[in-house]
Design an enzyme around this catalytic site. Sequence first.
Site, short mmCIF file in Angstrom:
data_model
loop_
_atom_site.label_atom_id
_atom_site.label_comp_id
_atom_site.label_asym_id
_atom_site.label_seq_id
_atom_site.Cartn_x
_atom_site.Cartn_y
_atom_site.Cartn_z
N HIS A 59 0.84 -1.06 -0.08
CA HIS A 59 0.09 -0.08 0.14
C HIS A 59 0.76 1.30 -0.14
O HIS A 59 1.88 1.23 0.47
CB HIS A 59 -0.81 -0.06 1.14
N ASP A 109 -7.84 -5.47 0.10
CA ASP A 109 -8.54 -6.28 -1.21
C ASP A 109 -7.76 -7.59 -0.94
O ASP A 109 -8.41 -8.62 -1.79
CB ASP A 109 -7.67 -5.70 -2.44
C1 SDX Z 1 -6.35 0.00 -2.92
O1 SDX Z 1 -4.31 4.49 -2.08
C2 SDX Z 1 -5.52 3.92 -1.45
O2 SDX Z 1 -5.76 4.35 -0.43
C3 SDX Z 1 -6.09 2.53 -2.11
C4 SDX Z 1 -7.18 1.83 -1.27
C5 SDX Z 1 -8.19 2.72 -1.01
O3 SDX Z 1 -9.05 2.29 -0.20
O4 SDX Z 1 -8.63 3.58 -1.94
O5 SDX Z 1 -6.35 1.46 -0.04
C6 SDX Z 1 -7.36 0.70 -2.12
O6 SDX Z 1 -5.90 0.35 -3.99
C7 SDX Z 1 -5.31 -1.06 -2.30
C8 SDX Z 1 -4.03 -1.53 -2.85
C9 SDX Z 1 -4.66 -2.52 -3.97
N1 SDX Z 1 -3.39 -2.88 -4.80
C10 SDX Z 1 -3.05 -4.13 -4.95
O7 SDX Z 1 -2.91 -4.84 -3.82
C11 SDX Z 1 -2.05 -4.47 -6.04
C12 SDX Z 1 -0.76 -4.66 -5.48
N2 SDX Z 1 0.12 -3.80 -4.85
C13 SDX Z 1 1.02 -2.95 -5.50
O8 SDX Z 1 0.85 -2.70 -6.92
C14 SDX Z 1 1.30 -1.39 -4.69
O9 SDX Z 1 1.69 -2.26 -3.54
C15 SDX Z 1 0.47 -0.52 -4.63
C16 SDX Z 1 0.20 0.05 -6.07
C17 SDX Z 1 -0.73 -0.93 -3.67
C18 SDX Z 1 1.46 0.50 -4.06
O10 SDX Z 1 2.28 0.72 -4.90
P1 SDX Z 1 3.83 2.07 -4.31
O11 SDX Z 1 3.46 2.70 -3.14
O12 SDX Z 1 3.67 2.67 -5.74
O13 SDX Z 1 4.95 1.31 -4.12
P2 SDX Z 1 5.67 0.90 -5.09
O14 SDX Z 1 5.02 0.29 -6.39
O15 SDX Z 1 6.95 1.88 -5.39
O16 SDX Z 1 6.58 -0.49 -4.55
C19 SDX Z 1 7.54 -0.30 -3.53
C20 SDX Z 1 8.36 -1.68 -3.60
C21 SDX Z 1 8.65 -1.76 -5.19
O17 SDX Z 1 10.04 -2.72 -5.10
P3 SDX Z 1 11.44 -1.82 -5.34
O18 SDX Z 1 11.29 -1.19 -6.57
O19 SDX Z 1 11.49 -0.72 -4.24
O20 SDX Z 1 12.72 -2.83 -5.14
O21 SDX Z 1 7.53 -2.78 -3.12
C22 SDX Z 1 7.42 -3.62 -4.24
C23 SDX Z 1 7.81 -2.85 -5.56
O22 SDX Z 1 8.25 -3.99 -6.45
N3 SDX Z 1 6.01 -4.10 -4.17
C24 SDX Z 1 5.70 -5.42 -4.44
C25 SDX Z 1 4.10 -5.29 -3.98
N4 SDX Z 1 3.77 -3.90 -3.64
C26 SDX Z 1 5.02 -3.34 -3.97
N5 SDX Z 1 6.38 -6.36 -4.52
C27 SDX Z 1 5.63 -7.49 -4.49
N6 SDX Z 1 4.11 -7.41 -4.41
C28 SDX Z 1 3.41 -6.31 -4.22
N7 SDX Z 1 2.14 -6.49 -4.13
#
Ligand code: SDX
Length: 431
Positions: free
Chosen positions: A308, A366
């Site tokens: 998140h 989720d």
């Molecule tokens: C919702 O914003 C809100 O409030 C949203 C929400 C709401 O109520 O409105 O809470 C609802 O959208 C919840 C999130 C649902 N999405 C997912 O579950 C999809 C999987 N999660 C991700 O794609 C990710 O965690 C996000 C999009 C939710 C957040 O992404 P960020 O904050 O932009 O973080 P990032 O992509 O920069 O990740 C940071 C690091 C990265 O690694 P590095 O490049 O630093 O090495 O963490 C890794 C990412 O690769 N990473 C993950 C991961 N999420 C982040 N690695 C594996 N699995 C994951 N799920």
Amino acid sequence: MSDEKRTAKLEIEGKTYELPIFSPTAGPDVVDIRKLYGTAGVFTYDPGFTSTASCDSTITFIDGDKGELLHRGYPIDQLAEKSHFLEVCYLLLYGELPSPAELEDFESRVTGHTMLHEQMVYFFRGFRRDAHPMAIMVGVVGAMSAFYHDSTDIRDPWQREVASIRMIAKMPTIAAWAYKYSIGQPFEYPRNDLDYASNFLRMCFSVPAEDYEVNPILSRAMDRIFTLHADHEQNASTSTVRLASSSGANPFACIAAGIACLWGPAHGGANQACLEMLQEIGTPDRIPEFIARAKDKDDPFRLMGFGHRVYKNFDPRAKVMKQSADEVLELLGIDNNPTLQVAKELEKQALADPYFTEKKLFPNVDFYSGIILEAMGFPTSMFTPIFAVSRTIGWISQWKEMISDPQMKIGRPRQLYQGATLRDYVDIEKR
Ligand code: SDX
């Protein structure tokens, strides 16, 4: 914002600029950069808005480190346990918990607006039967601006109020009809003698051929899912609604924009993607393979329902959802649900893996929601529409807060331009 005069000093090429610092009632201080470009001739740079406050708000507060979520100061776990969705709608919209009389009036106003203009039926019929329900919702909600002209003038507080009630009231009907249309069943009309969640369940699962009794276990679970998804500060879809609304566009068109943004798998579409991922994993012995893929930089796969932007601790909604999943499946007599077993084992293995703990990746809202929705009988394609039904109150409350702010300005970000500099056109004969 407190009126204490604190400033941040920014030095650029020998010149120092003082930027006011404002302190919130909760959360980080903010540095006011509104005059930065005018005084220093520079922009700030923050793609994805990781360090940017786009507005001030009094509606929802999230402490990502503590895993805390407050709606008008009330913690989400208390609201999920003690309140119900329409009361939370009232709280988000008007700022305070309602008196019994205020709640009764609000619920009756919402109940009185649950039907759609009958002409809107033709919008559903224009879609293919296999259209994703989110595609139908984007289209039908946007089309509401062609039907409800008496609540599109955002300068009129009364029209803003009517549009708010209409959106809250009609979204369950639109979502339920999108589902019915996709399975080739006739539309079921809302019933004024049912509560919000029961009405939605009945419109989704009843058929004219027989009586339908709403299962109180499912109705309570549905209401709790609505409560848990209601609002979440300045997330992507809420920011979309705010930006669209800042141009003065009508509320129905702006909510349609929010639905479109929510659909993405990185946002509200994650609940569908998460359940499909859990079903693809299938059995606990395949979990290590998927965890390895999620950690592999060269593999775009991510654990859906994990991570998140704000929560760097457990998403408090996921905790409540996990408890609810256990309760609902047990009450429904669904023992040893394989998807729930995989989810719990995946959570356990991921949270024992330094990759996830060091990056502070925890289950989010989720991760467990889809397991409950599947147990309730919904197809995965209905998971995000249900999120949209709930989040409508968040979008509307944030929209109303912004629109009623006399300081509101149209949102117009700038950029770090990296393209070609000035050059003359070259005739095709000379290329
Ligand atoms: C919702 O914003 C809100 O409030 C949203 C929400 C709401 O109520 O409105 O809470 C609802 O959208 C919840 C999130 C649902 N999405 C997912 O579950 C999809 C999987 N999660 C991700 O794609 C990710 O965690 C996000 C999009 C939710 C957040 O992404 P960020 O904050 O932009 O973080 P990032 O992509 O920069 O990740 C940071 C690091 C990265 O690694 P590095 O490049 O630093 O090495 O963490 C890794 C990412 O690769 N990473 C993950 C991961 N999420 C982040 N690695 C594996 N699995 C994951 N799920």
